[in-house]
Scaffold this motif. Sequence first.
Motif, PDB file in Angstrom:
ATOM      1  N   PRO A   1       0.798  -1.230   0.000  1.00 11.87           N
ATOM      2  CA  PRO A   1       0.000   0.000   0.000  1.00 11.87           C
ATOM      3  C   PRO A   1       0.834   1.285   0.000  1.00 11.87           C
ATOM      4  O   PRO A   1       0.339   2.347  -0.351  1.00 11.87           O
ATOM      5  N   GLU A   2       2.120   1.166   0.394  1.00 13.05           N
ATOM      6  CA  GLU A   2       2.980   2.360   0.406  1.00 13.05           C
ATOM      7  C   GLU A   2       3.585   2.658  -0.955  1.00 13.05           C
ATOM      8  O   GLU A   2       4.177   3.709  -1.158  1.00 13.05           O
ATOM      9  N   ASN A   3       3.455   1.723  -1.891  1.00  9.12           N
ATOM     10  CA  ASN A   3       4.086   1.934  -3.191  1.00  9.12           C
ATOM     11  C   ASN A   3       3.398   3.084  -3.926  1.00  9.12           C
ATOM     12  O   ASN A   3       2.166   3.184  -3.905  1.00  9.12           O
ATOM     13  N   PRO A   4       4.160   3.957  -4.591  1.00 10.29           N
ATOM     14  CA  PRO A   4       3.531   5.132  -5.211  1.00 10.29           C
ATOM     15  C   PRO A   4       2.596   4.811  -6.368  1.00 10.29           C
ATOM     16  O   PRO A   4       1.764   5.629  -6.733  1.00 10.29           O
ATOM     17  N   ARG A   5       2.744   3.621  -6.964  1.00  7.46           N
ATOM     18  CA  ARG A   5       1.822   3.204  -8.027  1.00  7.46           C
ATOM     19  C   ARG A   5       1.279   1.830  -7.659  1.00  7.46           C
ATOM     20  O   ARG A   5       2.052   0.888  -7.481  1.00  7.46           O
ATOM     21  N   GLN A   6      -0.033   1.732  -7.526  1.00  9.21           N
ATOM     22  CA  GLN A   6      -0.625   0.452  -7.124  1.00  9.21           C
ATOM     23  C   GLN A   6      -0.749  -0.471  -8.337  1.00  9.21           C
ATOM     24  O   GLN A   6      -1.461  -0.158  -9.293  1.00  9.21           O
ATOM     25  N   PRO A   7      -0.058  -1.605  -8.304  1.00 10.31           N
ATOM     26  CA  PRO A   7      -0.117  -2.523  -9.452  1.00 10.31           C
ATOM     27  C   PRO A   7      -1.307  -3.472  -9.357  1.00 10.31           C
ATOM     28  O   PRO A   7      -1.881  -3.664  -8.283  1.00 10.31           O
ATOM     29  N   THR A   8      -1.639  -4.077 -10.476  1.00 14.40           N
ATOM     30  CA  THR A   8      -2.555  -5.223 -10.482  1.00 14.40           C
ATOM     31  C   THR A   8      -1.702  -6.490 -10.372  1.00 14.40           C
ATOM     32  O   THR A   8      -0.471  -6.422 -10.540  1.00 14.40           O
ATOM     33  N   ILE A   9      -2.333  -7.625 -10.148  1.00 13.19           N
ATOM     34  CA  ILE A   9      -1.566  -8.871 -10.082  1.00 13.19           C
ATOM     35  C   ILE A   9      -0.818  -9.125 -11.410  1.00 13.19           C
ATOM     36  O   ILE A   9       0.385  -9.411 -11.389  1.00 13.19           O
ATOM     37  N   PRO A  10      -1.489  -8.984 -12.578  1.00 11.08           N
ATOM     38  CA  PRO A  10      -0.733  -9.189 -13.830  1.00 11.08           C
ATOM     39  C   PRO A  10       0.461  -8.232 -13.970  1.00 11.08           C
ATOM     40  O   PRO A  10       1.491  -8.598 -14.552  1.00 11.08           O
ATOM     41  N   GLU A  11       0.337  -7.022 -13.434  1.00 12.22           N
ATOM     42  CA  GLU A  11       1.474  -6.084 -13.545  1.00 12.22           C
ATOM     43  C   GLU A  11       2.651  -6.543 -12.661  1.00 12.22           C
ATOM     44  O   GLU A  11       3.813  -6.377 -13.035  1.00 12.22           O
ATOM     45  N   VAL A  12       2.344  -7.108 -11.488  1.00 12.02           N
ATOM     46  CA  VAL A  12       3.434  -7.637 -10.651  1.00 12.02           C
ATOM     47  C   VAL A  12       4.101  -8.815 -11.361  1.00 12.02           C
ATOM     48  O   VAL A  12       5.335  -8.920 -11.406  1.00 12.02           O
ATOM     49  N   VAL A  13       3.272  -9.675 -11.972  1.00  7.14           N
ATOM     50  CA  VAL A  13       3.817 -10.803 -12.742  1.00  7.14           C
ATOM     51  C   VAL A  13       4.735 -10.274 -13.848  1.00  7.14           C
ATOM     52  O   VAL A  13       5.841 -10.784 -14.071  1.00  7.14           O
ATOM     53  N   GLN A  14       4.273  -9.219 -14.504  1.00  6.20           N
ATOM     54  CA  GLN A  14       5.050  -8.657 -15.611  1.00  6.20           C
ATOM     55  C   GLN A  14       6.416  -8.143 -15.134  1.00  6.20           C
ATOM     56  O   GLN A  14       7.433  -8.333 -15.810  1.00  6.20           O
ATOM     57  N   VAL A  15       6.448  -7.517 -13.961  1.00  8.57           N
ATOM     58  CA  VAL A  15       7.733  -7.028 -13.442  1.00  8.57           C
ATOM     59  C   VAL A  15       8.657  -8.210 -13.137  1.00  8.57           C
ATOM     60  O   VAL A  15       9.847  -8.181 -13.470  1.00  8.57           O
TER      61      VAL A  15
END
Length: 386
Positions: free
Chosen positions: A363-377
């Motif tokens: 929750p502290e991250n400046p951009r909230q990702p979706t699950i697919p976006e975390v997978v992508q990283v």
Amino acid sequence: MSYKELYQPVHLIIGEGCIREIPRHIDTFGGKKALIVTDRGLLKIGTVKMITDVLDGVGKPYAIFADVLPNPTVSICNDAKALYDREGCDYVIGIGGGSPIDVAKAVGILATNGGTVEDYNGLELSTYKSAPLIAVNTTAGTGSEVTRAFVVTDEKRKSKMLCVDSNSLAYLAINDPSMMVGMPPALTASTGMDALTHAIEAYVANSRCPFTDGIALEAIRLIGQNLEKVVENGSDMEARTNMCWAQYMGGLAFSNAGLGMVHAMAHQMGGFYGTPHGVANAILLPYVMRFNMSACPDRYRDVAQAFGFNTGDMTPEQGALAAIRFIEELKKNIGIPMLSDTEFDPKDAVILAENAMEDTGMPENPRQPTIPEVVQVFMEAYLDKR
Ligand SMILES: [Fe+2]
């Protein structure tokens, strides 16, 4: 009216030889017998003896629990607490990097609050102040000696619990660079990158404040100037001392501002594969920064400035890219592996991403990702063969 609450240990001492101050502080709370919580490696190379010599010199009794492993588990915490009870201890001395100090915090909280470690997985879940904790740092660093957080692996779920609790703050935090001289270069490198990740995540965290901004930027500057030097020459006491300050300030910064997506993802790699915490952070940091860049390019440009770039003529995006490239170069120079060199398996990426979304850092991250976006990283890091 909004306000900010800040946390830090009661006493903090930094500098070469400062371990000699420990007995004076024990007397201030009337400690009778310590449980020393540490690991076999530190016992073997004589780092623990540096502290027991100080205690022996003034006749202060102690018992030693040296079975802490990296990514410590619930059962390790339970074993340490059982020894604390059997030996009739009334305070804890954690000696180590993050893992022994995290276990020492867990023992301190269990000693005064009862229950099991799982009861404290989350934010401010204990009632009473921990048994007095002296946290002696041997790396630079996890920052665990100055933070109100401890991380314990739930071996059943293969997941990490992040316990954030101001009752676990140390009574005394010690950063003596002479305790760190024995660190091998790879550990110096990974713990130094952990400290850098603390400072950068704190500087862009949603709960940041002027206090955390100031110490985070100075930590980044010191790490930029000293990490390579100290990996190259572990006996460079000036560089070691500067890294002590940097990790101290990085720890205070994230303890008061929060972390972010790098830690949220790295915690899962630790829980799943046992990847060392600093290595996982170091691997992921630039990829998460690229993901976050659109949300805080001006902040990342400040990071570039702290690394020594003249950012006056740079757009925020140019500055952010300069900071990311500096980190990529630094990683290479100090021997940080790529994600594909670790046990990470792409077929686990979805479950790792799902768990990362639950991490208290996210929750502290400046951009909230979706699950697919975390997978992508994860996948960008995995496929990068640089
Ligand atoms: Fe960390």
